[in-house]
Design an enzyme around this catalytic site. Structure first.
Site, mmCIF file in Angstrom:
data_model
loop_
_atom_site.group_PDB
_atom_site.id
_atom_site.type_symbol
_atom_site.label_atom_id
_atom_site.label_comp_id
_atom_site.label_asym_id
_atom_site.label_seq_id
_atom_site.Cartn_x
_atom_site.Cartn_y
_atom_site.Cartn_z
ATOM 1 N N HIS A 1 29.118 -61.138 96.798
ATOM 2 C CA HIS A 1 28.794 -61.533 98.175
ATOM 3 C C HIS A 1 30.069 -61.869 98.960
ATOM 4 O O HIS A 1 30.274 -61.376 100.068
ATOM 5 C CB HIS A 1 27.833 -62.734 98.137
ATOM 6 C CG HIS A 1 27.488 -63.298 99.479
ATOM 7 N ND1 HIS A 1 26.203 -63.275 99.982
ATOM 8 C CD2 HIS A 1 28.254 -63.915 100.425
ATOM 9 C CE1 HIS A 1 26.213 -63.846 101.193
ATOM 10 N NE2 HIS A 1 27.438 -64.242 101.479
ATOM 11 N N GLU A 2 30.926 -62.697 98.354
ATOM 12 C CA GLU A 2 32.140 -63.133 99.060
ATOM 13 C C GLU A 2 33.131 -61.984 99.229
ATOM 14 O O GLU A 2 33.765 -61.860 100.282
ATOM 15 C CB GLU A 2 32.801 -64.307 98.335
ATOM 16 C CG GLU A 2 31.942 -65.553 98.196
ATOM 17 C CD GLU A 2 31.317 -66.033 99.487
ATOM 18 O OE1 GLU A 2 31.899 -65.819 100.558
ATOM 19 O OE2 GLU A 2 30.212 -66.602 99.424
ATOM 20 N N HIS B 1 32.456 -59.845 102.142
ATOM 21 C CA HIS B 1 32.923 -60.400 103.423
ATOM 22 C C HIS B 1 34.323 -59.876 103.781
ATOM 23 O O HIS B 1 34.651 -59.732 104.960
ATOM 24 C CB HIS B 1 33.004 -61.933 103.360
ATOM 25 C CG HIS B 1 31.719 -62.636 103.664
ATOM 26 N ND1 HIS B 1 31.090 -62.549 104.887
ATOM 27 C CD2 HIS B 1 30.945 -63.469 102.921
ATOM 28 C CE1 HIS B 1 29.992 -63.287 104.872
ATOM 29 N NE2 HIS B 1 29.873 -63.858 103.687
ATOM 30 N N GLN C 1 35.145 -65.825 107.399
ATOM 31 C CA GLN C 1 34.106 -66.750 107.869
ATOM 32 C C GLN C 1 34.677 -67.949 108.612
ATOM 33 O O GLN C 1 33.932 -68.666 109.281
ATOM 34 C CB GLN C 1 33.250 -67.235 106.693
ATOM 35 C CG GLN C 1 32.409 -66.139 106.062
ATOM 36 C CD GLN C 1 31.531 -66.717 104.983
ATOM 37 O OE1 GLN C 1 31.948 -66.825 103.840
ATOM 38 N NE2 GLN C 1 30.322 -67.124 105.338
ATOM 39 N N CYS D 1 23.694 -67.071 103.523
ATOM 40 C CA CYS D 1 25.105 -67.030 103.915
ATOM 41 C C CYS D 1 25.331 -68.047 105.028
ATOM 42 O O CYS D 1 24.523 -68.142 105.959
ATOM 43 C CB CYS D 1 25.455 -65.626 104.413
ATOM 44 S SG CYS D 1 27.160 -65.453 104.961
ATOM 45 N N LEU D 2 26.429 -68.795 104.943
ATOM 46 C CA LEU D 2 26.733 -69.795 105.978
ATOM 47 C C LEU D 2 26.937 -69.141 107.341
ATOM 48 O O LEU D 2 26.773 -69.807 108.367
ATOM 49 C CB LEU D 2 27.984 -70.587 105.588
ATOM 50 C CG LEU D 2 27.864 -71.442 104.319
ATOM 51 C CD1 LEU D 2 29.205 -72.085 103.987
ATOM 52 C CD2 LEU D 2 26.778 -72.498 104.468
ATOM 53 N N GLY E 1 30.217 -70.529 98.214
ATOM 54 C CA GLY E 1 31.372 -69.651 98.390
ATOM 55 C C GLY E 1 31.701 -69.505 99.859
ATOM 56 O O GLY E 1 30.842 -69.751 100.721
HETATM 57 NI NI NI Z 1 28.378 -65.157 103.089
#
Ligand code: NI
Length: 151
Positions: A131-132, A135, A51, A89-90, A46
């Site tokens: 999670h997304e 963000h 991000q 997480c990226l 995701g």
């Molecule tokens: Ni993330």
């Protein structure tokens, strides 16, 4: 399509509330295409627009690398149950940890053309959505982490 750079923890843009999308235009389509390409390249499940440094309420998700989903202006309408999720997480390299999330959620969102829809998610898909969507409100999984795992 082109790949974008993933912003890392410490950058202000990850801590701001993203803005509602009001223009469902070519720029939004390009953003979503680029986010999907970036997610695939980075081997993520995701990615949220902040991000890639864009404060818009837009998310792409692919729980399995085969099916791809886009959510614009997502809102969680309801949730039930609990699950403990092992997350990474990226934007937060080298950290994984456990986060408590709802087991099932119901979401309202829009597609890239502005069409409204609702859907239900559970298990891993619900985990990724939570999670997304966090963000979009400047929240990172490490804020909610109950136990750090691994390195
Ligand atoms: Ni993330």
């Amino acid at each position: 399509m082109s790949r974008r750079i993933v912003v890392k923890i410490g950058e202000d843009v990850l801590r701001k509330r993203a803005k509602e999308v009001t223009e469902f235009d070519g720029r939004l389509a390009e953003l979503l295409d680029d986010m999907t390409e970036t997610m695939i390249f980075e081997d993520g499940v995701g990615l949220a627009a902040p991000q890639v440094g864009v404060l818009k309420r837009a998310v792409v998700i692919s729980p399995n690398g085969k099916d791809f989903y886009e959510f614009v202006n997502p809102v969680i309408l309801g949730h039930s149950g609990k699950q403990i999720c092992n997350e990474g997480c990226l934007s937060v390299p080298d950290i994984r940890g456990e986060v408590e999330r709802p087991k099932k959620i119901e979401v309202a969102a829009q597609d890239r053309n502005g069409r409204k829809f609702t859907f239900k998610a559970e298990g891993f898909f619900a985990n990724i959505c939570c999670h997304e969507f966090d963000h979009l409100n400047g929240i990172l999984f490490v804020d909610k982490m109950i136990r750090k795992k691994g390195k």
